[in-house]
Design a protein around this motif. Structure first.
Motif, PDB file in Angstrom:
ATOM      1  N   TYR A  73     -11.344   5.954  -6.269  1.00  0.00           N
ATOM      2  CA  TYR A  73     -12.751   5.552  -5.750  1.00  0.00           C
ATOM      3  C   TYR A  73     -13.757   6.462  -6.133  1.00  0.00           C
ATOM      4  O   TYR A  73     -14.828   6.229  -6.858  1.00  0.00           O
ATOM      5  CB  TYR A  73     -12.695   5.281  -4.488  1.00  0.00           C
ATOM      6  CG  TYR A  73     -14.064   4.760  -3.663  1.00  0.00           C
ATOM      7  CD1 TYR A  73     -14.666   3.580  -4.106  1.00  0.00           C
ATOM      8  CD2 TYR A  73     -14.573   5.666  -3.078  1.00  0.00           C
ATOM      9  CE1 TYR A  73     -16.103   3.360  -3.696  1.00  0.00           C
ATOM     10  CE2 TYR A  73     -16.125   5.584  -2.705  1.00  0.00           C
ATOM     11  CZ  TYR A  73     -16.677   4.301  -2.797  1.00  0.00           C
ATOM     12  OH  TYR A  73     -17.785   4.022  -2.494  1.00  0.00           O
ATOM     13  N   LEU A  74     -13.499   7.657  -5.822  1.00  0.00           N
ATOM     14  CA  LEU A  74     -14.476   8.733  -6.233  1.00  0.00           C
ATOM     15  C   LEU A  74     -14.740   9.121  -7.709  1.00  0.00           C
ATOM     16  O   LEU A  74     -15.913   9.179  -8.110  1.00  0.00           O
ATOM     17  CB  LEU A  74     -13.973  10.226  -5.718  1.00  0.00           C
ATOM     18  CG  LEU A  74     -13.929  10.264  -4.032  1.00  0.00           C
ATOM     19  CD1 LEU A  74     -13.410  11.768  -3.647  1.00  0.00           C
ATOM     20  CD2 LEU A  74     -15.086  10.022  -3.440  1.00  0.00           C
TER      21      LEU A  74
ATOM     22  N   LEU B 154      -4.460   9.339  -0.841  1.00  0.00           N
ATOM     23  CA  LEU B 154      -5.413  10.449  -1.681  1.00  0.00           C
ATOM     24  C   LEU B 154      -5.689   9.986  -3.032  1.00  0.00           C
ATOM     25  O   LEU B 154      -6.664  10.246  -3.549  1.00  0.00           O
ATOM     26  CB  LEU B 154      -4.997  11.861  -1.430  1.00  0.00           C
ATOM     27  CG  LEU B 154      -5.095  12.336   0.179  1.00  0.00           C
ATOM     28  CD1 LEU B 154      -4.364  14.053  -0.086  1.00  0.00           C
ATOM     29  CD2 LEU B 154      -6.368  12.581   0.245  1.00  0.00           C
ATOM     30  N   GLY B 155      -4.582   9.019  -3.643  1.00  0.00           N
ATOM     31  CA  GLY B 155      -4.607   8.688  -5.168  1.00  0.00           C
ATOM     32  C   GLY B 155      -5.728   7.747  -5.038  1.00  0.00           C
ATOM     33  O   GLY B 155      -6.657   7.331  -5.993  1.00  0.00           O
TER      34      GLY B 155
ATOM     35  N   ALA C 288       0.744  -1.204  -0.163  1.00  0.00           N
ATOM     36  CA  ALA C 288       0.170   0.103   0.056  1.00  0.00           C
ATOM     37  C   ALA C 288       0.949   1.148  -0.030  1.00  0.00           C
ATOM     38  O   ALA C 288       1.946   1.127   0.424  1.00  0.00           O
ATOM     39  CB  ALA C 288      -0.704  -0.104   1.357  1.00  0.00           C
ATOM     40  N   PRO C 289       0.508   2.312  -0.576  1.00  0.00           N
ATOM     41  CA  PRO C 289       1.119   3.501  -0.485  1.00  0.00           C
ATOM     42  C   PRO C 289       1.314   3.940   0.867  1.00  0.00           C
ATOM     43  O   PRO C 289       0.598   4.155   1.843  1.00  0.00           O
ATOM     44  CB  PRO C 289       0.297   4.469  -1.216  1.00  0.00           C
ATOM     45  CG  PRO C 289      -1.036   4.090  -1.143  1.00  0.00           C
ATOM     46  CD  PRO C 289      -0.931   2.664  -1.003  1.00  0.00           C
TER      47      PRO C 289
END
Length: 53
Positions: free
Chosen positions: A40-41, A34-35, A26-27
């Motif tokens: 997702y958004l 936020l990426g 994971a980042p």
């Protein structure tokens, strides 16, 4: 319920990767997180807009 399962599975993966001394899949920074939120958004936005066209 899905959120709880996602959290539990994430915790298990985190513990396993830590125990095996592997880098997290994971980042590690806020920018990376936020990426993921942006992806997702964007998916949700496309789903909403596709209903109109």
């Amino acid at each position: 319920m899905q959120a709880i399962l996602a959290l539990v599975s994430g915790l298990i993966v985190g513990v396993l990767f830590s125990a095996l001394k592997l880098p997290l899949p994971a980042p590690p920074t806020l920018v990376g997180i936020l990426g993921i939120v942006g992806i997702y958004l964007g998916f949700q936005l496309y789903t909403m807009l596709s209903q109109f066209f």
